[in-house]
Each structure stands twice: as structure tokens, then as C-alpha cells.
Design a protein around this motif. Structure first.
Motif, short mmCIF file in Angstrom:
data_model
loop_
_atom_site.label_atom_id
_atom_site.label_comp_id
_atom_site.label_asym_id
_atom_site.label_seq_id
_atom_site.Cartn_x
_atom_site.Cartn_y
_atom_site.Cartn_z
N GLY A 112 0.85 -1.19 0.00
CA GLY A 112 0.00 0.00 0.00
C GLY A 112 0.88 1.23 0.00
N HIS A 113 0.27 2.39 0.19
CA HIS A 113 1.07 3.62 0.23
C HIS A 113 0.56 4.48 1.38
N ILE A 114 1.50 4.93 2.20
CA ILE A 114 1.11 5.73 3.36
C ILE A 114 1.05 7.22 2.99
N LEU A 122 -7.97 7.14 4.69
CA LEU A 122 -7.90 5.72 4.32
C LEU A 122 -7.16 5.42 3.02
N ASP A 123 -7.17 6.35 2.08
CA ASP A 123 -6.58 6.11 0.77
C ASP A 123 -5.11 5.74 0.93
N GLY A 124 -4.79 4.50 0.63
CA GLY A 124 -3.40 4.04 0.74
C GLY A 124 -3.06 3.51 2.10
N ALA A 125 -3.40 4.29 3.14
CA ALA A 125 -3.01 3.89 4.50
C ALA A 125 -3.72 2.62 4.94
N ASP A 158 5.58 7.64 -2.63
CA ASP A 158 4.98 8.62 -3.53
C ASP A 158 4.05 8.00 -4.57
N GLU A 159 3.01 7.34 -4.11
CA GLU A 159 1.99 6.84 -5.04
C GLU A 159 1.24 8.01 -5.67
N GLU A 160 0.95 9.02 -4.85
CA GLU A 160 0.05 10.09 -5.28
C GLU A 160 0.70 11.10 -6.23
N GLY A 161 2.01 11.28 -6.12
CA GLY A 161 2.66 12.29 -6.96
C GLY A 161 2.16 13.70 -6.66
N LEU A 203 -5.10 -4.20 -0.84
CA LEU A 203 -6.45 -3.82 -0.43
C LEU A 203 -6.55 -2.31 -0.53
N HIS A 204 -7.67 -1.80 -1.04
CA HIS A 204 -7.80 -0.35 -1.20
C HIS A 204 -9.26 0.04 -1.03
N ILE A 205 -9.51 1.27 -0.60
CA ILE A 205 -10.88 1.76 -0.66
C ILE A 205 -11.27 1.93 -2.12
N LEU A 262 -5.70 4.32 -11.44
CA LEU A 262 -4.53 3.44 -11.43
C LEU A 262 -4.10 3.23 -9.99
N HIS A 263 -3.39 2.15 -9.75
CA HIS A 263 -2.86 1.88 -8.41
C HIS A 263 -1.47 1.30 -8.55
N ASP A 264 -0.72 1.26 -7.43
CA ASP A 264 0.59 0.61 -7.44
C ASP A 264 0.46 -0.81 -8.01
ZN LIG Z 1 -4.39 5.10 -3.09
#
Ligand SMILES: [Zn+2]
Length: 413
Positions: free
Chosen positions: A77-79, A88-91, A121-124, A188-190, A356-358
Motif C-alpha cells: 500500500g502507500h502511506i 484511508l486512501d493508501g493507508a 509517492d503513489e500520489e505524486g 487492499l484499497h478503498i 490506477l494503483h501501485d
Molecule cells: Zn491510493
């Protein structure tokens, strides 16, 4: 101690407390708040006695060594968050993965190595470059020359900021070694959309991420006086654009299976009230999970635009801005995910991912991949209003845990 999904909810609240202000989550990558979140995660995992390392792209890895094989099951995931983001997004993926790792560590050595990864840096959000860490690990990052020139809003150059976090852009691709032994990747992601809520389902299994075709479509007519030019003598570029905007909705509807088409912006020139529009530049975004259908939507939109141009006596020109092919997740893992979701929620639903996701990067690199979605309330994300019911969060942790067990059993045999 067994899996404790309520602990995940409590820890997510703890993380929010630590890294959010009244406007929402502020865990933007390559900032002090992001580092605070990563240190928080390190401290949590340190209690489990697993190995931690940070790779050349700034990804944070926690490895629970397996007994029988070098191969590894990855949970990621991405924190990091966008500015004023949701909790919640990523975390969620990272903190739920922590709980799964905890359960496995208490049971002793798993057959395979299990690794939790927090992608950098998933979000950029700061430099406009999404999926930084995962694209480096996947080996698909190829824009280093362009990235060297990027600056943030405060004028700081990306390489300088990265260097302060121990990341050298020239060596980021060395993170590829992290995927060498990867047997599977779970995320897992929202949902970040309204589909599961509209079906009244807590959980879903993600089939893959949409392919995207992004174009600038420019209609060119003739500027002419709004008072002296009769209606039938006009070459009105906006008329072509307006017809196209309505037509792409029909194209998406006809294509179905989740197809979406959006004109996100139209710039008209000269853009004054006393002139017919000479040029109308439209930004068109089309998405589908099936490459053939996506290509068909694109050619339908092109044909329609030419028809409208002819009707309005204007010209039309297409220029591709960006495109990515659909990425389909692993069929066997989709089945296992279906089983896991059905066991904890009674029923499962398969859906594509618009964002898109990681996971898309990791899947593209050839690692069998699947994602789980948990319902997002009102479909909102990238805002402090983003939320999911605590009971649904708990179910999602259970589903991820079951999926991990199923994947370990299958990969270990
Ligand atoms: Zn995300």
C-alpha cells in the motif's frame, strides 16, 4: 493472539491523529509529515521482529522470512496522501497489511517469505509524478531525464528533495531487485467510487485497472462578428465540440461494461461574447478494461467528431496526450480473492478499477497480482470527507488476511 481487525481501525485513527489537521490528511510524500508516518509504521513493525529496509526508490519493506522457500508473497500500500486528503486512501492497505503480518509472525515462520511494502509517492502530489516507487521497482520508470527538471510549487527541485530522503534518481531503478523473488502481490484499497455502496456490498474483487486514452480534440472554425454573421453562415467551432460532448456519453453507454468517457475541459478562442468561436480545444479522457473496446470507443469518437466537423463546416484535429493499456489482474488470484470475500461477507462482486494503483505497476512487471476493494461512503476520496464504515474496514482486514492465507497455501504447495 489471532487477527484483530478492530486494532487496524484503532491504528488508522492513531495515524490520522498523528498526520492530519482540520483540513484532512497531510502525508504528502517527501515531507516531514510523511516521514513521521513512516517512522510510526517502523515502530509498529519493530515489535514483530521482522527485517526492515528502504530500497533505492524510497520504498519501505518489512520482511518476515519464510521457512521453505526464498519466494515472497507481497502485500502493499502507500502511506502517502494528497494534501487535505482522506484518512484511508493508501493507508488502509498498509495498516491492514501490518495486522496480517502480525498474525503470521505470531504463528511462527510462514512457508514463503511475507513482505509488507509501503510504496513511496503513489500520489505524486508534490511533483506531479504518480506511482514513483512502484514504477521504479517494476522497472517501468523511464522519465528520469524529465523528472530531473521537475520543481515543486515552492521551486525546490525533485532531485534535491529526493536526496534529502536518501534517494538518488539515477539509482532508483535498482529497486527492481525487490521483485526478483516475488510470487504474488496483494493490495487492499478503498474503492474511491460509488459502485459497491450502490450495490449495498462491503467488499469487491478488482479485475484490473482501466486502459486510458487521453486526447486533445481541437475544432477550428472562423471567428466572426456575433451581430453581423447570419446563423447559416457561421463556422462555429464550439458547435462541433458541444455535439462531441453529448455523443461521447452515448458512446460510453453503448459500449457498457463500465466504459467511461469525459470531456474534462474546453477552451474557446477568442472567447468573447461578441464573436463566433474560432477554436475549441477539448480534453477527452476515455477508459475501459478491454483493450479492443477501448480502441473502438476511440475510433467511434473520432468518426463522430469528423461528422460533426462536416455538419458545422469546421475542421477537427486529434492529438494524443497520454495512454495506457488496460492491466488485467491474475485469474487464479481473482478466484482466491472471490473465495476470501465470499467467506467474510457472504457475497462477492467483481469490478474494474477506474483509478490506477501501485498494483497496476506490479502486475505489469509480471508479478501475479490482485486487489480487493472496500466500500467508500458516497464514493468520495482525495478529500477529508472520505470515509468507510468501521465494520466494513474490519471485514476488509479479514478478507485480506484470508486471501493471504489462501495465496500462501497455494504458492507453497
Ligand atoms: Zn491510493
Amino acid at each position: 493472539m489471532a487477527l484483530d481487525p478492530s486494532r487496524t481501525v484503532a491504528e488508522l485513527r492513531e495515524l490520522r491523529e498523528l498526520t492530519a489537521d482540520e483540513d484532512g490528511a497531510q502525508r504528502v510524500a517527501w515531507t516531514d509529515t510523511w516521514v513521521r508516518a513512516k517512522d510510526w509504521l517502523s515502530a509498529k513493525v519493530a515489535e514483530l521482529g521482522v527485517e526492515e529496509e528502504t530500497d533505492e526508490a524510497g520504498n519501505q519493506w518489512f520482511s518476515l522470512r519464510g521457512g521453505e522457500s526464498d519466494r515472497a508473497l507481497l502485500v502493499g500500500g502507500h502511506i502517502d496522501s494528497v494534501p487535505n486528503g482522506g484518512w484511508l486512501d493508501g493507508a488502509l492497505n498498509v495498516v491492514a497489511g501490518l495486522e496480517v503480518l502480525r498474525r503470521l509472525a505470531e504463528e511462527g515462520r510462514p512457508t514463503l517469505t511475507v513482505r509488507l511494502v509501503n510504496w513511496a509517492d503513489e500520489e505524486g502530489a508534490r511533483f506531479g509524478r504518480s506511482l514513483f516507487g512502484s514504477s521504479a521497482a517494476a522497472g517501468s520508470m523511464n522519465d528520469q531525464d524529465e523528472l530531473r527538471t521537475r520543481k515543486d510549487a515552492g521551486g525546490e527541485a525533485l532531485p534535491d528533495v529526493l536526496a534529502r530522503h536518501g534517494v538518488d534518481l539515477d539509482r532508483a531503478l535498482d529497486a527492481r531487485r525487490q521483485l526478483e523473488n516475488a510470487a504474488a502481490y496483494l493490495e487492499l484499497h478503498i474503492e474511491q467510487g460509488p459502485v459497491l455502496e450502490s450495490l449495498d456490498l462491503p467488499l469487491g474483487v478488482v479485475l484490473g485497472t482501466f486502459g486510458v486514452e487521453r486526447h486533445q480534440v481541437t475544432f477550428r472554425g472562423q471567428a466572426a462578428h456575433a451581430g453581423s454573421t447570419p446563423m447559416d453562415k457561421r463556422r462555429d467551432a464550439l458547435a462541433g465540440a458541444a455535439k462531441l460532448e453529448l455523443e461521447i456519453r452515448e458512446i460510453a453507454k453503448r459500449t457498457g461494461k463500465g466504459a467511461v468517457c469525459t470531456i474534462g475541459g474546453v477552451v474557446t478562442r477568442p472567447g468573447i461574447v461578441t464573436s463566433v468561436v474560432e477554436t475549441a480545444e477539448c480534453l477527452l479522457d476515455q477508459r475501459h478494461l478491454d483493450a479492443t473496446q477501448l480502441a473502438e470507443m476511440l475510433s467511434n469518437a473520432e468518426a463522430a467528431s469528423r461528422r460533426f466537423a462536416q455538419e458545422e463546416m469546421v475542421d477537427v484535429e486529434w492529438e494524443r496526450i497520454w495512454a495506457i493499456e488496460p492491466i488485467l489482474f491474475d485469474e487464479r488470484l481473482i478466484e482466491l480473492a472471490d473465495e476470501a470475500v465470499t467467506e467474510v461477507a457472504g457475497t462477492s462482486h467483481r469490478l474494474p478499477s477506474g483509478p490506477l494503483h501501485d498494483a497496476a505497476e506490479i502486475s505489469r512487471a509480471g508479478v501475479p497480482t490482485v486487489m480487493l476493494f472496500v466500500q467508500s461512503l458516497r464514493g468520495l476520496s482525495h478529500t477529508k470527507l472520505e470515509d468507510t464504515k468501521p465494520e466494513h474496514l474490519e471485514l476488509s482486514v479479514q478478507a485480506l488476511d484470508r486471501l493471504a492465507s489462501k495465496a500462501l497455501a497455494e504458492l507453497g504447495s
